[in-house]
Write an enzyme that holds these catalytic residues in place. Structure first.
Site, PDB file in Angstrom:
ATOM      1  N   LYS A  86       0.768  -1.254  -0.028  1.00 25.46           N
ATOM      2  CA  LYS A  86      -0.034  -0.050   0.052  1.00 25.46           C
ATOM      3  C   LYS A  86       0.781   1.236  -0.006  1.00 25.46           C
ATOM      4  O   LYS A  86       1.823   1.384   0.772  1.00 25.46           O
ATOM      5  CB  LYS A  86      -0.935  -0.072   1.068  1.00 25.46           C
ATOM      6  CG  LYS A  86      -2.094  -0.942   1.197  1.00 25.46           C
ATOM      7  CD  LYS A  86      -2.705  -0.969   2.514  1.00 25.46           C
ATOM      8  CE  LYS A  86      -3.571   0.011   2.452  1.00 25.46           C
ATOM      9  NZ  LYS A  86      -4.442   0.124   3.806  1.00 25.46           N
TER      10      LYS A  86
HETATM   11  C1  E4P Z   1      -7.532   0.476   4.571  1.00 27.79           C
HETATM   12  O1  E4P Z   1      -6.776  -0.148   4.936  1.00 27.79           O
HETATM   13  C2  E4P Z   1      -7.752   1.818   5.176  1.00 27.79           C
HETATM   14  O2  E4P Z   1      -6.389   2.425   5.500  1.00 27.79           O
HETATM   15  C3  E4P Z   1      -8.540   2.066   6.288  1.00 27.79           C
HETATM   16  O3  E4P Z   1      -9.933   1.461   5.683  1.00 27.79           O
HETATM   17  C4  E4P Z   1      -8.943   3.243   6.864  1.00 27.79           C
HETATM   18  O4  E4P Z   1     -10.044   3.400   7.793  1.00 27.79           O
HETATM   19  P1  E4P Z   1     -10.222   4.364   8.685  1.00 27.79           P
HETATM   20  O5  E4P Z   1     -10.717   5.593   7.921  1.00 27.79           O
HETATM   21  O6  E4P Z   1     -11.356   3.872   9.733  1.00 27.79           O
HETATM   22  O7  E4P Z   1      -8.960   4.714   9.621  1.00 27.79           O
END
Ligand code: E4P
Length: 230
Positions: A86
Protein backbone atom coordinates in the site's frame (compact mmCIF):
# COMPACT_ATOMS: atom_id res chain seq x y z
CA UNK A 1 -18.15 -7.18 -4.74
CA UNK A 2 -15.17 -8.89 -3.14
CA UNK A 3 -14.63 -8.42 0.59
CA UNK A 4 -11.38 -8.07 2.51
CA UNK A 5 -10.97 -7.71 6.26
CA UNK A 6 -9.54 -4.41 7.53
CA UNK A 7 -7.83 -5.43 10.77
CA UNK A 8 -4.65 -6.92 12.20
CA UNK A 9 -6.40 -8.59 15.14
CA UNK A 10 -5.55 -12.28 14.95
CA UNK A 11 -8.69 -13.54 16.73
CA UNK A 12 -10.89 -11.56 14.33
CA UNK A 13 -8.89 -12.71 11.31
CA UNK A 14 -9.16 -16.37 12.44
CA UNK A 15 -12.92 -16.02 12.95
CA UNK A 16 -13.74 -14.21 9.71
CA UNK A 17 -11.34 -16.31 7.66
CA UNK A 18 -13.15 -19.42 8.93
CA UNK A 19 -16.74 -18.30 8.48
CA UNK A 20 -16.85 -15.44 5.98
CA UNK A 21 -15.91 -15.51 2.30
CA UNK A 22 -13.06 -13.01 2.60
CA UNK A 23 -10.46 -12.54 -0.11
CA UNK A 24 -7.73 -11.19 2.13
CA UNK A 25 -6.67 -8.78 4.85
CA UNK A 26 -5.64 -5.13 4.72
CA UNK A 27 -3.58 -3.27 7.28
CA UNK A 28 -2.20 0.20 7.72
CA UNK A 29 0.12 1.72 10.35
CA UNK A 30 -2.82 2.70 12.58
CA UNK A 31 -4.37 -0.77 12.39
CA UNK A 32 -1.03 -2.39 13.28
CA UNK A 33 -0.41 0.09 16.10
CA UNK A 34 -3.68 -1.05 17.75
CA UNK A 35 -2.26 -4.58 18.14
CA UNK A 36 1.19 -3.40 19.26
CA UNK A 37 3.99 -5.88 20.02
CA UNK A 38 6.22 -7.45 17.40
CA UNK A 39 4.82 -6.09 14.14
CA UNK A 40 6.78 -8.48 11.90
CA UNK A 41 5.55 -11.48 13.89
CA UNK A 42 2.01 -10.06 13.69
CA UNK A 43 2.17 -9.77 9.90
CA UNK A 44 3.61 -13.27 9.57
CA UNK A 45 0.84 -14.63 11.83
CA UNK A 46 -1.77 -12.97 9.59
CA UNK A 47 -0.16 -14.59 6.54
CA UNK A 48 -0.15 -17.97 8.29
CA UNK A 49 -3.86 -17.68 9.11
CA UNK A 50 -5.06 -16.62 5.66
CA UNK A 51 -2.58 -18.77 3.74
CA UNK A 52 -0.66 -17.83 0.63
CA UNK A 53 -3.66 -17.75 -1.71
CA UNK A 54 -5.29 -14.69 -0.12
CA UNK A 55 -4.11 -11.12 -0.40
CA UNK A 56 -2.34 -9.34 2.42
CA UNK A 57 -2.08 -5.57 1.92
CA UNK A 58 0.67 -3.87 3.92
CA UNK A 59 1.35 -0.14 3.89
CA UNK A 60 4.81 1.35 3.66
CA UNK A 61 5.99 3.75 6.35
CA UNK A 62 8.96 5.28 4.54
CA UNK A 63 8.45 8.55 2.66
CA UNK A 64 11.44 8.82 0.29
CA UNK A 65 11.46 7.09 -3.10
CA UNK A 66 14.50 4.82 -2.64
CA UNK A 67 13.55 3.84 0.90
CA UNK A 68 9.96 3.05 -0.06
CA UNK A 69 11.20 0.84 -2.90
CA UNK A 70 13.53 -1.01 -0.54
CA UNK A 71 10.79 -1.32 2.09
CA UNK A 72 8.23 -2.56 -0.47
CA UNK A 73 10.60 -5.25 -1.78
CA UNK A 74 11.38 -6.45 1.74
CA UNK A 75 7.66 -6.54 2.63
CA UNK A 76 6.97 -8.78 -0.38
CA UNK A 77 10.06 -10.94 0.31
CA UNK A 78 8.94 -11.41 3.91
CA UNK A 79 5.25 -12.13 3.32
CA UNK A 80 5.39 -13.95 -0.01
CA UNK A 81 3.07 -14.11 -2.98
CA UNK A 82 -0.25 -12.28 -2.91
CA UNK A 83 1.25 -9.53 -0.82
CA UNK A 84 0.15 -6.10 -2.02
CA UNK A 85 2.08 -3.00 -1.02
CA UNK A 86 0.00 0.00 0.00
CA UNK A 87 1.37 3.34 -1.13
CA UNK A 88 -0.28 6.67 -0.18
CA UNK A 89 -1.59 8.88 -3.01
CA UNK A 90 1.21 11.45 -3.18
CA UNK A 91 3.63 12.54 -5.92
CA UNK A 92 6.31 10.21 -4.56
CA UNK A 93 3.62 7.56 -4.19
CA UNK A 94 2.74 7.75 -7.89
CA UNK A 95 6.41 7.45 -8.86
CA UNK A 96 6.83 4.45 -6.57
CA UNK A 97 3.63 2.90 -7.93
CA UNK A 98 4.91 3.12 -11.51
CA UNK A 99 8.32 1.74 -10.53
CA UNK A 100 6.97 -1.22 -8.54
CA UNK A 101 4.14 -2.05 -10.95
CA UNK A 102 6.57 -2.11 -13.88
CA UNK A 103 8.57 -4.69 -11.92
CA UNK A 104 5.64 -6.95 -11.09
CA UNK A 105 4.93 -5.82 -7.52
CA UNK A 106 1.22 -5.19 -6.88
CA UNK A 107 0.36 -1.81 -5.42
CA UNK A 108 -2.72 -0.44 -3.71
CA UNK A 109 -2.71 3.33 -3.85
CA UNK A 110 -4.32 4.28 -0.58
CA UNK A 111 -5.77 7.36 1.16
CA UNK A 112 -7.60 8.23 -2.06
CA UNK A 113 -10.19 10.98 -1.59
CA UNK A 114 -10.89 12.03 -5.19
CA UNK A 115 -11.54 10.43 -8.56
CA UNK A 116 -8.63 12.47 -9.95
CA UNK A 117 -6.22 10.77 -7.53
CA UNK A 118 -7.65 7.38 -8.53
CA UNK A 119 -7.22 8.15 -12.24
CA UNK A 120 -3.56 9.12 -11.73
CA UNK A 121 -2.95 6.01 -9.62
CA UNK A 122 -4.46 3.83 -12.32
CA UNK A 123 -2.32 5.50 -15.00
CA UNK A 124 0.73 4.79 -12.83
CA UNK A 125 -0.13 1.08 -12.90
CA UNK A 126 -1.79 0.52 -9.52
CA UNK A 127 -3.49 -2.83 -9.03
CA UNK A 128 -5.98 -1.19 -6.66
CA UNK A 129 -7.03 2.26 -5.56
CA UNK A 130 -8.47 2.62 -2.07
CA UNK A 131 -10.99 5.48 -1.84
CA UNK A 132 -11.80 6.39 1.77
CA UNK A 133 -15.57 6.48 2.21
CA UNK A 134 -16.37 7.66 5.74
CA UNK A 135 -13.36 10.00 5.94
CA UNK A 136 -14.76 11.61 2.81
CA UNK A 137 -18.39 11.69 3.98
CA UNK A 138 -17.27 13.16 7.33
CA UNK A 139 -16.03 16.17 5.37
CA UNK A 140 -19.43 16.54 3.69
CA UNK A 141 -17.94 15.18 0.45
CA UNK A 142 -19.63 12.40 -1.52
CA UNK A 143 -17.49 9.31 -0.86
CA UNK A 144 -19.92 6.94 -2.54
CA UNK A 145 -20.28 9.32 -5.50
CA UNK A 146 -16.49 9.37 -5.81
CA UNK A 147 -16.49 5.57 -6.09
CA UNK A 148 -19.18 5.83 -8.79
CA UNK A 149 -17.01 8.33 -10.71
CA UNK A 150 -13.94 6.12 -10.38
CA UNK A 151 -15.90 3.08 -11.59
CA UNK A 152 -17.06 5.06 -14.64
CA UNK A 153 -13.56 6.38 -15.42
CA UNK A 154 -12.05 2.89 -15.10
CA UNK A 155 -14.74 1.39 -17.32
CA UNK A 156 -14.16 4.01 -20.03
CA UNK A 157 -10.38 3.64 -19.92
CA UNK A 158 -10.51 -0.15 -19.78
CA UNK A 159 -7.85 -0.18 -17.04
CA UNK A 160 -7.15 -3.32 -15.04
CA UNK A 161 -6.98 -1.26 -11.83
CA UNK A 162 -9.63 -2.31 -9.31
CA UNK A 163 -11.41 -0.21 -6.71
CA UNK A 164 -10.85 -1.35 -3.12
CA UNK A 165 -13.13 0.93 -1.10
CA UNK A 166 -12.01 1.50 2.50
CA UNK A 167 -12.71 3.48 5.64
CA UNK A 168 -16.28 2.39 6.36
CA UNK A 169 -18.23 3.46 9.41
CA UNK A 170 -21.62 1.96 8.49
CA UNK A 171 -22.85 -1.21 6.81
CA UNK A 172 -24.97 0.92 4.48
CA UNK A 173 -21.85 2.60 3.09
CA UNK A 174 -20.64 -0.86 2.08
CA UNK A 175 -23.84 -1.62 0.18
CA UNK A 176 -23.87 1.85 -1.36
CA UNK A 177 -20.44 1.39 -2.95
CA UNK A 178 -21.37 -2.12 -4.14
CA UNK A 179 -24.39 -0.70 -5.98
CA UNK A 180 -22.31 1.88 -7.87
CA UNK A 181 -19.89 -0.72 -9.26
CA UNK A 182 -17.14 -1.00 -6.65
CA UNK A 183 -15.01 -4.11 -7.29
CA UNK A 184 -13.95 -4.78 -3.69
CA UNK A 185 -14.17 -3.36 -0.20
CA UNK A 186 -12.10 -3.74 2.94
CA UNK A 187 -14.21 -3.79 6.06
CA UNK A 188 -13.48 -3.67 9.79
CA UNK A 189 -14.68 -6.46 12.08
CA UNK A 190 -17.54 -4.48 13.62
CA UNK A 191 -19.08 -3.53 10.26
CA UNK A 192 -18.45 -7.02 8.89
CA UNK A 193 -20.57 -8.51 11.68
CA UNK A 194 -23.34 -6.00 11.03
CA UNK A 195 -23.47 -7.00 7.36
CA UNK A 196 -24.64 -10.47 8.37
CA UNK A 197 -26.60 -10.15 11.57
CA UNK A 198 -30.31 -9.32 11.64
CA UNK A 199 -32.74 -9.75 14.52
CA UNK A 200 -35.43 -11.14 12.21
CA UNK A 201 -32.98 -13.79 11.00
CA UNK A 202 -32.41 -14.72 14.66
CA UNK A 203 -36.12 -14.84 15.51
CA UNK A 204 -36.84 -16.81 12.32
CA UNK A 205 -34.26 -19.43 13.26
CA UNK A 206 -35.65 -19.60 16.81
CA UNK A 207 -39.11 -20.17 15.32
CA UNK A 208 -37.84 -23.05 13.14
CA UNK A 209 -36.28 -24.71 16.20
CA UNK A 210 -39.41 -24.21 18.30
CA UNK A 211 -41.75 -25.63 15.63
CA UNK A 212 -39.48 -28.59 14.85
CA UNK A 213 -39.07 -29.54 18.50
CA UNK A 214 -42.82 -29.09 19.07
CA UNK A 215 -43.53 -31.67 16.38
CA UNK A 216 -40.52 -34.04 16.56
CA UNK A 217 -38.93 -33.48 19.96
CA UNK A 218 -35.15 -33.70 20.24
CA UNK A 219 -34.64 -35.89 17.19
CA UNK A 220 -33.00 -34.19 14.22
CA UNK A 221 -33.22 -34.66 10.48
CA UNK A 222 -29.64 -35.94 10.56
CA UNK A 223 -30.49 -38.59 13.18
CA UNK A 224 -33.55 -39.73 11.19
CA UNK A 225 -31.54 -40.03 7.97
CA UNK A 226 -28.70 -41.89 9.65
CA UNK A 227 -31.14 -44.35 11.26
CA UNK A 228 -32.85 -44.91 7.90
CA UNK A 229 -29.48 -45.69 6.26
CA UNK A 230 -28.44 -48.26 8.91
C1 E4P B 1 -7.59 0.58 4.51
O1 E4P B 1 -6.85 -0.30 4.94
C2 E4P B 1 -7.66 1.92 5.11
O2 E4P B 1 -6.39 2.29 5.55
C3 E4P B 1 -8.63 1.94 6.25
O3 E4P B 1 -9.87 1.39 5.81
C4 E4P B 1 -8.86 3.33 6.80
O4 E4P B 1 -9.92 3.26 7.71
P1 E4P B 1 -10.23 4.42 8.78
O5 E4P B 1 -10.67 5.63 8.03
O6 E4P B 1 -11.32 3.84 9.62
O7 E4P B 1 -8.98 4.66 9.55
Amino acid sequence: MKILLDTANLDDIRYFNTYFPIEGVTTNPTILSKEGGDVLAQLKAIRDIIGEDKELHVQVTETEFEKIIEEARLIVDYLGINTVVKIPATDVGLRVTKYLSDRGISVTVTAVLTAAQAMLASNAGASYVAPYISRSENLCADGVGTVADIAKIFEISGTDTKILAASFKTAKEVLDVAVVGCHSATIGSHIMKMLLSHTTTDTSIAGFVRDWEGAFGKTTLLKLLKEKNK
